[in-house]
Design a protein around this motif. Structure first.
Motif, mmCIF file in Angstrom:
data_model
loop_
_atom_site.group_PDB
_atom_site.id
_atom_site.type_symbol
_atom_site.label_atom_id
_atom_site.label_comp_id
_atom_site.label_asym_id
_atom_site.label_seq_id
_atom_site.Cartn_x
_atom_site.Cartn_y
_atom_site.Cartn_z
ATOM 1 N N LEU A 215 1.107 -0.804 0.001
ATOM 2 C CA LEU A 215 -0.069 0.068 0.158
ATOM 3 C C LEU A 215 0.639 1.599 -0.126
ATOM 4 N N TYR A 216 0.353 2.386 -0.082
ATOM 5 C CA TYR A 216 0.598 3.606 -0.490
ATOM 6 C C TYR A 216 0.462 4.429 0.074
ATOM 7 N N PRO A 217 -0.262 4.818 1.319
ATOM 8 C CA PRO A 217 -0.802 5.601 1.731
ATOM 9 C C PRO A 217 0.240 6.879 1.424
ATOM 10 N N GLY A 218 0.022 8.543 1.483
ATOM 11 C CA GLY A 218 0.803 9.690 1.288
ATOM 12 C C GLY A 218 0.497 10.176 -0.370
ATOM 13 N N TYR A 219 0.830 8.548 -1.358
ATOM 14 C CA TYR A 219 0.411 9.101 -2.787
ATOM 15 C C TYR A 219 -0.872 8.782 -2.916
ATOM 16 N N SER A 220 -1.738 7.570 -2.282
ATOM 17 C CA SER A 220 -3.248 7.504 -1.764
ATOM 18 C C SER A 220 -3.422 8.869 -1.012
ATOM 19 N N TYR A 221 -4.610 8.794 -1.277
ATOM 20 C CA TYR A 221 -5.166 9.949 0.305
ATOM 21 C C TYR A 221 -6.132 9.035 0.952
ATOM 22 N N TYR A 222 -5.127 8.147 1.648
ATOM 23 C CA TYR A 222 -6.412 7.368 2.608
ATOM 24 C C TYR A 222 -5.222 6.799 4.068
ATOM 25 N N TYR A 223 -5.650 7.172 5.013
ATOM 26 C CA TYR A 223 -4.763 6.388 6.025
ATOM 27 C C TYR A 223 -4.770 4.963 6.325
ATOM 28 N N VAL A 224 -3.951 4.313 6.635
ATOM 29 C CA VAL A 224 -4.429 2.743 6.244
ATOM 30 C C VAL A 224 -5.421 1.956 7.066
ATOM 31 N N PHE A 225 -5.373 2.904 8.049
ATOM 32 C CA PHE A 225 -6.934 1.963 8.827
ATOM 33 C C PHE A 225 -8.300 2.276 8.107
ATOM 34 N N ASP A 226 -8.114 3.017 7.102
ATOM 35 C CA ASP A 226 -9.606 3.429 6.202
ATOM 36 C C ASP A 226 -10.090 2.094 5.914
ATOM 37 N N LYS A 227 -11.361 1.961 6.396
ATOM 38 C CA LYS A 227 -12.524 0.955 5.897
ATOM 39 C C LYS A 227 -12.132 0.492 4.224
ATOM 40 N N VAL A 228 -11.728 1.652 3.537
ATOM 41 C CA VAL A 228 -11.787 1.198 1.830
ATOM 42 C C VAL A 228 -10.552 -0.105 2.248
ATOM 43 N N TYR A 229 -9.224 -0.300 2.822
ATOM 44 C CA TYR A 229 -8.810 -0.876 2.841
ATOM 45 C C TYR A 229 -8.684 -2.819 3.180
ATOM 46 N N ASP A 230 -10.109 -2.796 4.182
ATOM 47 C CA ASP A 230 -10.437 -3.957 4.763
ATOM 48 C C ASP A 230 -11.177 -5.158 3.465
ATOM 49 N N PRO A 231 -11.120 -4.717 2.033
ATOM 50 C CA PRO A 231 -11.233 -6.437 1.683
ATOM 51 C C PRO A 231 -10.007 -6.868 0.906
ATOM 52 N N PHE A 232 -8.873 -6.101 1.251
ATOM 53 C CA PHE A 232 -7.765 -6.401 0.963
ATOM 54 C C PHE A 232 -6.267 -7.177 2.362
ATOM 55 N N THR B 138 8.403 11.392 1.186
ATOM 56 C CA THR B 138 7.625 10.363 -0.403
ATOM 57 C C THR B 138 8.082 11.463 -1.117
ATOM 58 N N SER B 139 8.282 11.062 -2.367
ATOM 59 C CA SER B 139 9.100 11.357 -3.482
ATOM 60 C C SER B 139 8.987 12.115 -4.428
ATOM 61 N N MET B 140 7.174 12.844 -3.929
ATOM 62 C CA MET B 140 6.644 13.480 -4.798
ATOM 63 C C MET B 140 5.683 14.564 -4.006
ATOM 64 N N GLU B 141 6.065 16.025 -4.785
ATOM 65 C CA GLU B 141 4.934 17.004 -4.199
ATOM 66 C C GLU B 141 3.482 16.773 -3.937
ATOM 67 N N THR B 142 3.168 16.303 -5.304
ATOM 68 C CA THR B 142 2.183 15.848 -5.074
ATOM 69 C C THR B 142 1.093 14.209 -3.687
ATOM 70 N N ALA B 143 1.883 13.964 -3.125
ATOM 71 C CA ALA B 143 1.764 13.121 -1.665
ATOM 72 C C ALA B 143 1.595 13.939 -0.766
ATOM 73 N N ILE B 144 0.897 13.520 0.532
ATOM 74 C CA ILE B 144 0.725 14.522 1.495
ATOM 75 C C ILE B 144 1.202 13.061 2.255
ATOM 76 N N LEU B 145 1.759 14.012 3.474
ATOM 77 C CA LEU B 145 3.183 12.949 4.033
ATOM 78 C C LEU B 145 1.365 13.051 4.950
ATOM 79 N N LYS B 146 0.543 13.518 5.712
ATOM 80 C CA LYS B 146 0.018 12.705 6.982
ATOM 81 C C LYS B 146 -0.015 11.404 7.108
ATOM 82 N N TYR B 147 -1.101 11.298 5.420
ATOM 83 C CA TYR B 147 -1.059 9.316 5.445
ATOM 84 C C TYR B 147 -0.158 8.957 5.387
#
Length: 270
Positions: A101-118, A136-145
């Protein structure tokens, strides 16, 4: 001593990563990687998969295993719910050893239920979930995730899933160490702490405070069986990076960190 590279990438036919490999003193090719692995005693590697989810896109040489990655492209246009079947098809392969999983590059926390199926799939197939944490290596990433503290909640919610905290949460080393120390189902890889070529002596002089922090907080975990060597290939010179991790990890724990832990956690059978 045998070594497993528990965190690397496979960016073939990429001019950008070809140059990054050259900057690190390498060539971005399967033949070169195989040769250098052999020279350094690296008996296998785990590719952190990028790109699409089709089975055809993830074919690797016999000395590499891989994690199927859910990068930001999987979140475009609400595609994520359709990805579970494809991820399961990968997990049914012997050489697919987990999910990335790539949180930061994806804007979801890893405890988000969106990941439950995985997480359910990881639990079903008893294969780890690797989590990008830290810089992260990209300015578009958001560090809090990508903060390592977010992994604590996922680990508590999914106690039967083995998580791997990539990069030891660097630079949030204090929080990363506590999450690994607290949760028996969280391990960490020690990749991504340097890039390019360097001499250990010069690096240690220039970044003495940083290296003391790395040594302190990996030691704080108190159990080196939860830590694994990784390089983030092709971003760093492999020989230089081996020297760096040997410098930071006590000799008594090096066989665990360089080989045994990855072989066990990723179930590589090497």
């Amino acid at each position: 001593m045998k070594i497993i590279d528990a965190h690397m990438h496979d960016y073939q036919n990429s001019p950008y990563f070809d140059q990054i490999a050259r900057d690190a003193g390498h060539e971005n090719s399967e033949e070169h990687l195989r040769q250098v692995y052999r020279q350094l005693g690296i008996v296998g590697g785990v590719v952190m998969g990028n790109g699409g989810l089709s089975l055809q896109e993830h074919c690797y040489p016999d000395f590499l295993h891989y994690c199927i990655g859910l990068d930001s492209s999987c979140f475009a246009d609400g595609r994520l719910p359709d990805c579970a079947d494809l991820v399961e098809a990968h997990l049914q392969r012997q050489n697919c050893v987990g999910i990335k999983l790539y949180p930061g590059y994806s804007y979801y926390y890893v405890f988000d239920k969106v990941y439950d199926p995985f997480y359910r799939l990881a639990q079903k197939y008893q294969k780890p979930v690797a989590i990008h944490t830290g810089d992260t290596s990209m300015e578009t990433a958001i560090l809090k995730y990508a903060h390592p503290l977010t992994l604590d909640e996922a680990a508590v919610r999914w106690p039967k899933v083995q998580f791997v905290m990539c990069h030891f949460g660097n630079p949030w080393l204090t929080d990363a160490a506590e999450v690994v120390a607290k949760n028996p189902n969280v391990a960490a890889d020690l990749s991504g702490w340097a890039v390019g070529r360097f001499s250990l002596g010069d690096f240690a002089d220039q970044y003495s405070g940083y290296l003391q922090q790395l040594r302190t907080w990996t030691g704080y975990v108190g159990d080196y069986s939860q830590l694994m060597f990784g390089t983030d290939w092709p971003l760093v010179n492999l020989s230089d990076y081996i020297d760096l991790i040997r410098y930071l990890i006590p000799e008594r724990a090096q066989e665990q960190v360089f080989f045994e832990n990855a072989n066990r956690i990723w179930a590589l059978g090497l």
